[in-house]
Design a protein around this motif. Structure first.
Motif, mmCIF file in Angstrom:
data_model
loop_
_atom_site.group_PDB
_atom_site.id
_atom_site.type_symbol
_atom_site.label_atom_id
_atom_site.label_comp_id
_atom_site.label_asym_id
_atom_site.label_seq_id
_atom_site.Cartn_x
_atom_site.Cartn_y
_atom_site.Cartn_z
ATOM 1 N N ASP A 22 61.728 1.480 32.109
ATOM 2 C CA ASP A 22 62.559 1.198 33.291
ATOM 3 C C ASP A 22 62.833 2.480 34.072
ATOM 4 O O ASP A 22 62.768 2.484 35.306
ATOM 5 C CB ASP A 22 63.880 0.544 32.881
ATOM 6 C CG ASP A 22 63.701 -0.879 32.361
ATOM 7 O OD1 ASP A 22 62.614 -1.483 32.577
ATOM 8 O OD2 ASP A 22 64.648 -1.386 31.720
ATOM 9 N N ASP A 23 63.122 3.564 33.365
ATOM 10 C CA ASP A 23 63.365 4.846 34.032
ATOM 11 C C ASP A 23 62.106 5.363 34.731
ATOM 12 O O ASP A 23 62.180 5.905 35.834
ATOM 13 C CB ASP A 23 63.878 5.890 33.035
ATOM 14 C CG ASP A 23 65.328 5.660 32.634
ATOM 15 O OD1 ASP A 23 66.086 5.087 33.441
ATOM 16 O OD2 ASP A 23 65.687 6.061 31.513
ATOM 17 N N ILE A 24 60.953 5.188 34.096
ATOM 18 C CA ILE A 24 59.685 5.600 34.714
ATOM 19 C C ILE A 24 59.429 4.774 35.970
ATOM 20 O O ILE A 24 59.052 5.317 37.019
ATOM 21 C CB ILE A 24 58.512 5.462 33.716
ATOM 22 C CG1 ILE A 24 58.638 6.500 32.601
ATOM 23 C CG2 ILE A 24 57.159 5.595 34.436
ATOM 24 C CD1 ILE A 24 57.717 6.259 31.416
ATOM 25 N N ILE A 43 66.782 11.819 38.520
ATOM 26 C CA ILE A 43 66.387 12.880 37.583
ATOM 27 C C ILE A 43 67.625 13.562 37.000
ATOM 28 O O ILE A 43 67.692 13.828 35.798
ATOM 29 C CB ILE A 43 65.442 13.895 38.271
ATOM 30 C CG1 ILE A 43 64.098 13.232 38.579
ATOM 31 C CG2 ILE A 43 65.249 15.140 37.402
ATOM 32 C CD1 ILE A 43 63.172 14.057 39.456
ATOM 33 N N PHE A 44 68.628 13.811 37.843
ATOM 34 C CA PHE A 44 69.872 14.407 37.354
ATOM 35 C C PHE A 44 70.528 13.495 36.309
ATOM 36 O O PHE A 44 70.985 13.968 35.261
ATOM 37 C CB PHE A 44 70.832 14.669 38.515
ATOM 38 C CG PHE A 44 72.137 15.252 38.079
ATOM 39 C CD1 PHE A 44 72.233 16.588 37.733
ATOM 40 C CD2 PHE A 44 73.276 14.453 37.983
ATOM 41 C CE1 PHE A 44 73.441 17.130 37.314
ATOM 42 C CE2 PHE A 44 74.474 14.983 37.563
ATOM 43 C CZ PHE A 44 74.567 16.328 37.224
ATOM 44 N N ASP A 45 70.552 12.194 36.583
ATOM 45 C CA ASP A 45 71.111 11.249 35.608
ATOM 46 C C ASP A 45 70.326 11.288 34.300
ATOM 47 O O ASP A 45 70.919 11.207 33.216
ATOM 48 C CB ASP A 45 71.108 9.829 36.174
ATOM 49 C CG ASP A 45 72.083 9.650 37.327
ATOM 50 O OD1 ASP A 45 72.995 10.498 37.504
ATOM 51 O OD2 ASP A 45 71.930 8.655 38.073
ATOM 52 N N LEU A 46 69.014 11.416 34.401
ATOM 53 C CA LEU A 46 68.186 11.500 33.197
ATOM 54 C C LEU A 46 68.478 12.770 32.407
ATOM 55 O O LEU A 46 68.466 12.756 31.171
ATOM 56 C CB LEU A 46 66.703 11.445 33.562
ATOM 57 C CG LEU A 46 66.206 10.129 34.136
ATOM 58 C CD1 LEU A 46 64.782 10.281 34.665
ATOM 59 C CD2 LEU A 46 66.289 9.012 33.108
ATOM 60 N N THR A 47 68.745 13.874 33.112
ATOM 61 C CA THR A 47 69.046 15.123 32.405
ATOM 62 C C THR A 47 70.342 15.009 31.618
ATOM 63 O O THR A 47 70.486 15.641 30.574
ATOM 64 C CB THR A 47 69.124 16.338 33.353
ATOM 65 O OG1 THR A 47 70.196 16.172 34.265
ATOM 66 C CG2 THR A 47 67.818 16.541 34.096
ATOM 67 N N ASN A 80 56.405 13.050 33.126
ATOM 68 C CA ASN A 80 55.847 13.570 31.867
ATOM 69 C C ASN A 80 56.911 13.660 30.789
ATOM 70 O O ASN A 80 56.671 13.328 29.627
ATOM 71 C CB ASN A 80 55.192 14.932 32.078
ATOM 72 C CG ASN A 80 53.867 14.836 32.794
ATOM 73 O OD1 ASN A 80 53.260 13.775 32.878
ATOM 74 N ND2 ASN A 80 53.412 15.952 33.336
ATOM 75 N N PHE A 81 58.093 14.115 31.170
ATOM 76 C CA PHE A 81 59.202 14.196 30.224
ATOM 77 C C PHE A 81 59.491 12.822 29.615
ATOM 78 O O PHE A 81 59.607 12.678 28.401
ATOM 79 C CB PHE A 81 60.450 14.744 30.921
ATOM 80 C CG PHE A 81 61.691 14.658 30.089
ATOM 81 C CD1 PHE A 81 61.945 15.599 29.111
ATOM 82 C CD2 PHE A 81 62.600 13.629 30.275
ATOM 83 C CE1 PHE A 81 63.089 15.518 28.322
ATOM 84 C CE2 PHE A 81 63.741 13.533 29.499
ATOM 85 C CZ PHE A 81 63.987 14.481 28.523
ATOM 86 N N LEU A 82 59.605 11.803 30.462
ATOM 87 C CA LEU A 82 59.919 10.458 29.978
ATOM 88 C C LEU A 82 58.804 9.909 29.087
ATOM 89 O O LEU A 82 59.076 9.306 28.036
ATOM 90 C CB LEU A 82 60.163 9.515 31.158
ATOM 91 C CG LEU A 82 61.428 9.803 31.967
ATOM 92 C CD1 LEU A 82 61.434 8.973 33.239
ATOM 93 C CD2 LEU A 82 62.681 9.538 31.137
ATOM 94 N N ILE A 83 57.582 10.133 29.485
ATOM 95 C CA ILE A 83 56.448 9.648 28.684
ATOM 96 C C ILE A 83 56.440 10.310 27.313
ATOM 97 O O ILE A 83 56.270 9.646 26.285
ATOM 98 C CB ILE A 83 55.128 9.860 29.451
ATOM 99 C CG1 ILE A 83 55.060 8.827 30.589
ATOM 100 C CG2 ILE A 83 53.921 9.763 28.528
ATOM 101 C CD1 ILE A 83 53.978 9.049 31.596
#
Length: 117
Positions: A22-24, A43-47, A80-83
């Motif tokens: 979902d994030d990707i 991206i900030f939320d993901l960090t 790439n980070f999420l994967i």
């Protein structure tokens, strides 16, 4: 190289993988529709969501960090980070993801996971 998201999709019944997918997807939509400020917020939320993982990622990739105004590189780095987080989770759960990829792709994924362990 293949779209590694497709390999993760095989394991979408695992909640953590579904969340990453979902994030990707959100990241891709924001990038492709050039909604860059929203993408940067995502991206900030993901960090914040992946704080420890982000610190390890940034340490391992400190020479490849995108510039503040390079949206393409920010997108690539975040995706790439999420994967890689997805494949790390599959390793933790002892799921066999390697059979879906070529030897080169497996080597690439493993080389990205190793510094994060």
């Amino acid at each position: 190289m293949s779209d590694f998201r497709t390999t993760l999709e095989i394991f979408k019944d695992i909640k953590e993988i579904k969340d990453l997918l979902d994030d990707i997807d959100k990241l891709r939509v924001l990038y492709y529709y050039k909604r860059f400020e929203e993408m940067k917020r995502h991206i900030f939320d993901l960090t914040n969501k992946y704080f420890i993982e982000r610190v390890l990622w940034n340490t391992a990739n400190r020479n490849n960090m995108p510039a503040e105004d390079d949206y393409r590189q920010q997108f690539i780095n975040a995706e790439n980070f999420l994967i890689i987080q997805g494949f790390k989770k599959l390793n933790e759960l002892r799921k066999d993801w390697r059979k879906s990829l070529t030897k080169d792709e497996v080597s690439f994924i493993e080389s990205m996971i190793k510094p994060m362990e």
